[in-house]
Structures are given as structure tokens and as C-alpha cells.
Design an enzyme around this catalytic site. Structure first.
Site, short mmCIF file in Angstrom:
data_model
loop_
_atom_site.label_atom_id
_atom_site.label_comp_id
_atom_site.label_asym_id
_atom_site.label_seq_id
_atom_site.Cartn_x
_atom_site.Cartn_y
_atom_site.Cartn_z
N LYS A 86 -9.69 13.21 8.54
CA LYS A 86 -9.12 12.80 9.82
C LYS A 86 -8.99 14.00 10.76
CE LYS A 86 -6.13 9.10 7.96
NZ LYS A 86 -6.57 7.96 8.80
N LYS B 206 0.84 -1.20 0.00
CA LYS B 206 0.00 0.00 0.00
C LYS B 206 0.88 1.25 0.00
CE LYS B 206 -3.04 2.66 3.05
NZ LYS B 206 -3.69 2.72 4.38
N ARG C 247 -7.71 -0.18 1.32
CA ARG C 247 -8.28 -1.41 0.74
C ARG C 247 -8.76 -1.17 -0.69
NH1 ARG C 247 -12.38 -1.56 5.64
NH2 ARG C 247 -10.53 -0.52 6.49
#
Length: 497
Positions: free
Chosen positions: A279, A267, A353
Site C-alpha cells: 500500500k 475479519k 477475502r
């Protein structure tokens, strides 16, 4: 750093400093006893005066010890003999090198023969010591206008072993250790770079340099290539950023013929704001480490190439930023992945993901033996396992066990979490084939469950390194993990075949 092996009489070492251990109650190790006999009890006399009692991680530096060829003797405390375990050994070696860096020594003789931990051997002690000395001299100061004036003077480590029979294993160990340390430094350097420097384009450039250095095959997919292929999940993450996404592929061919490669997928989110699912500001700077998986793949491939391992390895690195913006993906958007499966993006901060799923599908075209993805994927893994071990899951239990055993050998451990079908239910979506999050509970597991849906054509394992890829606080910086685990796994595989 240079390394060498010297077997036999400790009295034949004439370097700057010799290092030996002392247990609590001033009990000398065998090497320390041998030195004490040479100097007619001088070490015992000094210890009896109370200068050192052998407590763990304490050190005592002695100059001009009578009848000793070395200019200095460094005694290192090992704690209680009955409690001497791997952790104590590693901390003692760290303490020794910390003390040595306060001196001007250039070469050191390390008595590893009698520092061996139960269940380990000389080769393991040499390899770990090699990693620790390289760790002790690592500096990341390339972005400072003024670098540290005092640089470590240490240039050579001589491992002093008692038995000539252990030489071959010890020599192989320090060569492996030096290669792994080289790979870890690559991983640290990439992780520690500022995110305005270490962009997806920069990673692609570094891949080009690496391909030239080690004669690797390189291919880089640009966004137009990904769009043509149908990588809708990866491109969805990239939409908010002005930095173009890349899919980097590096191929190392260490074995002739048609042996299937081990594929490592890392990743590479070079900065993760969370996207529209923004965030919090606290510690947001640390989200430059969200490419820790990619960095560890670069590092592992470096170690493999340095050792010229007889194995085929393919590295696939999907890399992008995850930024908010007028064109950024929104919660509720539905995208089509390279596999053809559709994904409802409920949280844009579950972006790792999304880039991995397209890379995992892309891995099919390399006809892999096994595929391992490495990612700073979930905060949930840190909650579950802390910063000590990496999370490990997979659809192939023998592969998972290989990785667990490699982690034990390398002292870079992972811990297996379940991957049951029951967790797949949590990814249901009313509007697409799946959602990209599974709710509050079991977040590390549901993230792996999501990835597993794109790995059905090969054997696969997943390492969640969110808790182990970097340190926060005063010692903030990339750790270089899990390069030791992955490299040991590949060493073992190369030997098996």
C-alpha cells in the site's frame, strides 16, 4: 454511568441540571413550557432578551432559575420545528452533553418525552440518548504517559418521561443501550490499540478473558491446526508475518436445546501493509483498523452476553497480519482453500477475502441458522457509499432485509448492493478455480461474489464496513459500528423465537 427513569411532574426533579428543548423563533417544547410555567415566565423572558433563538445545536445554560428544583436548566436548540428529524435529535443530544461536560454536573434530567422524532417512540429516544452519553464520556488514553487531568464528572442520567405507561419500554431501552454501549467500547478499544499491541495473539488472549467473564466456550486454532485442516487461503496471508495467525471461536449459548446458532465471522487483519502488493505510505497507520470486523464481533458478543439474550451465537475470528517478507505470498501464487477450491492470488492486498473464505467454510461445522461476515473489506465500498452507511450483500434476501430493518431501528444503517451472477464472471482465472480480485469496477460487489462461493451450504450475508468502522482526521478513532446494527438484529431474532 447510571441510568434511571422518572415519570410525571418535572418539578419533582431536584438534580444538578434539567435539559429541555427550544425550537427556532424561541418556541418552547412542552417540557420547556412546563418549566416556564413553574418559574413564571423566566425562560421566556431570557429568550426574549436574545440569549438564544433555538437554532439547531445551540445551548444556553441557566443557573438558579426561580421555583425550579434543579440547580441548572440547559436549553438545547432544535432548529425549525417542521425540519425536526432524527439527525437533528441526535445532534441536539450530542450538543447537550458537550455543554454539560464543560460544567461539574454529576446527574442530569433529560426531558425525552417531547423530543421524540416522527416515526420513533420514547424507547428509541432513550436508547439513542444512552448511546450518545456513553459516546461523550469515552476516552482512549491508555497509551499516553499522562492522561487528561479533567475527566467527565457526569455519573447519572435520569430520563424524564411524561407518561408512566412508557416506563417499562424506557427501562428496557436504557438497559439495552448500556449493553450496546459496552460492546461498542470494546470494539473501539480493540480498534484504537496500536498494532504492535493488538496482534493476533493479543486478540486470542482477549477472547480468553471474555470467555471467563461471560462463561463462553472458547477454541483457538493455531497455524499447525489450520495446516492440518487445509486452510491454505488464510495461511497464505500469514506467511509474510512473524506474528502467528489464529482462528478464534467463541460460543455463546443463551438458549437451551439444539437451536442453530447465528454465526458472526469477523475479519481480523491486525495490520494490513498490502503484503507484496504494498500500500502507499499515506494514512498507512490506519490499517490497524483492518480488524474492525473482528472488533465488532467481540463487541456484539459482549452486548449479547451483557443482556443475556436468549439466543445462540457463535463468533469466528480469523486473524493475522498481512506483511511483506521473503516468505510472503506473491502475486500469481495459487493456493487451495479449506473448501478445496483453488485461488489465484493476483493481488496480495485483497487479503481479507482470503482469510474469510476459510473461516466461512469452517462455519459449516457449527450447523448455522444464518452466517453474517463483517469486514473492512474494500475501498470500493467507501467510494460507492462514503462513510455514512455500511455495504450489505447476501445470498438470502429475507436475511438481508432483516439486517436492513435492524439498521433502521438502530440508526446504524446499511445499504444493499447487488450480487448478480453477471459479476461472478469477473473472477475467472486461467490457472485456478478463481482469482482473488475482479478488476477495477464494482470492487465491493466482486469481493462479495468471491465470498459467496464459500457459503453455499447456509444462508449468508456480508457487511462491508470499510467506510464506517473508523474516522480519519482530527477525530481519528474507531466508531464502534456496526455493533448497534448487529445487536438489534440479534435482539429481534431472540424476540421472534
Amino acid at each position: 454511568m447510571d441510568f434511571a427513569i422518572q415519570a410525571g411532574d418535572l418539578g419533582k426533579y431536584y438534580g444538578d441540571c434539567i435539559v429541555a428543548g427550544v425550537f427556532e423563533s424561541r418556541k418552547l417544547t412542552e417540557a420547556a413550557k412546563a418549566l416556564d410555567e413553574m418559574c413564571r415566565g423566566y425562560l421566556t423572558k431570557v429568550l426574549d432578551q436574545g440569549d438564544m433563538d433555538g437554532r439547531a445545536n445551540t445551548t444556553l445554560l441557566l443557573h438558579n432559575v426561580p421555583a425550579i428544583g434543579s440547580k441548572r436548566v440547559l436549553l438545547v436548540g432544535l432548529g425549525k420545528e417542521e425540519e425536526y428529524v432524527e439527525k437533528v435529535f441526535l445532534e441536539a443530544i450530542r450538543a447537550a452533553f458537550k455543554a454539560l461536560h464543560q460544567t461539574g454536573v454529576k446527574d442530569v434530567g433529560l426531558c425525552v418525552a417531547d423530543l421524540i422524532v416522527k416515526g420513533r417512540d420514547t424507547a428509541w429516544s432513550v436508547l439513542q440518548s444512552t448511546l450518545l452519553v456513553e459516546e461523550s464520556v469515552y476516552r482512549f488514553d491508555r497509551l499516553k504517559s499522562k492522561r487528561e487531568e479533567r475527566q467527565p464528572s457526569l455519573q447519572k442520567i435520569i430520563f424524564l418521561i411524561g407518561d408512566e405507561a412508557a416506563r417499562a419500554g424506557a427501562e428496557q431501552a436504557f438497559k439495552q443501550g448500556a449493553a450496546i454501549a459496552c460492546g461498542m467500547n470494546v470494539t473501539k478499544d480493540l480498534g484504537n490499540l496500536a498494532p504492535n499491541i493488538c496482534t493476533p495473539t493479543y486478540l486470542a488472549e482477549q477472547a480468553g478473558e471474555m470467555a471467563k467473564t461471560y462463561n463462553l466456550k472458547l477454541s483457538v486454532l493455531e497455524e499447525k491446526d489450520m495446516e492440518a485442516l487445509g486452510m491454505g487461503a488464510l495461511l497464505a496471508v500469514a506467511r509474510g508475518s512473524h506474528q502467528p495467525a489464529k482462528l478464534i471461536v467463541l460460543e455463546y449459548h443463551g438458549r437451551e436445546g439444539i437451536e442453530k446458532p447465528v454465526v458472526l465471522v469477523g475479519k481480523g487483519v491486525t495490520f494490513d501493509t498490502g503484503g507484496i502488493s504494498l500500500k502507499p505510505a499515506v494514512d498507512l497507520d490506519e490499517m490497524k483498523y483492518d480488524m474492525g470486523g473482528a472488533a465488532s464481533v467481540f463487541g456484539t458478543l459482549t452486548a449479547v452476553a451483557e443482556m443475556k439474550l436468549p439466543i445462540n451465537v457463535t463468533a469466528i475470528i480469523p486473524t493475522t497480519e498481512n506483511m511483506p517478507g521473503g516468505n510472503a505470498t506473491k502475486p500469481g501464487d495459487v493456493v487451495t482453500s479449506l473448501s478445496g477450491q483453488t485461488i489465484e492470488i493476483l493481488n496480495t492486498d485483497a487479503e481479507g477475502r482470503l482469510i474469510l473464505c476459510d473461516a466461512l467454510t469452517y462455519a459449516e461445522r457449527y450447523n448455522p441458522d444464518v452466517v453474517i461476515d463483517i469486514a473492512t473489506l474494500t475501498g470500493a465500498c467507501v467510494v460507492a457509499l462514503g462513510h455514512v452507511v455500511s455495504g450489505l450483500m447476501g445470498t438470502d434476501e429475507p436475511l438481508v432485509q432483516e439486517l436492513l430493518q435492524a439498521g433502521e431501528k438502530a440508526s446504524d444503517r446499511a445499504w444493499q448492493l447487488p450480487l448478480g451472477e453477471e459479476y461472478q464472471e469477473l473472477l475467472k482465472s486461467n490457472f485456478a478455480d478463481m482469482a482473488n480480485i475482479g478488476g477495477r469496477w464494482g470492487g465491493a460487489i466482486t469481493a462479495a461474489c468471491f465470498l459467496s462461493r464459500f457459503t453455499r451450504k447456509y444462508r449468508w450475508a456480508h457487511l462491508d464496513i470499510a467506510g464506517t468502522a473508523w474516522k480519519s482526521g482530527k477525530e481519528k478513532g474507531a466508531t464502534g459500528r456496526p455493533v448497534p446494527l448487529l445487536t438489534q438484529f440479534l435482539i429481534d431474532r431472540a424476540q421472534q423465537h
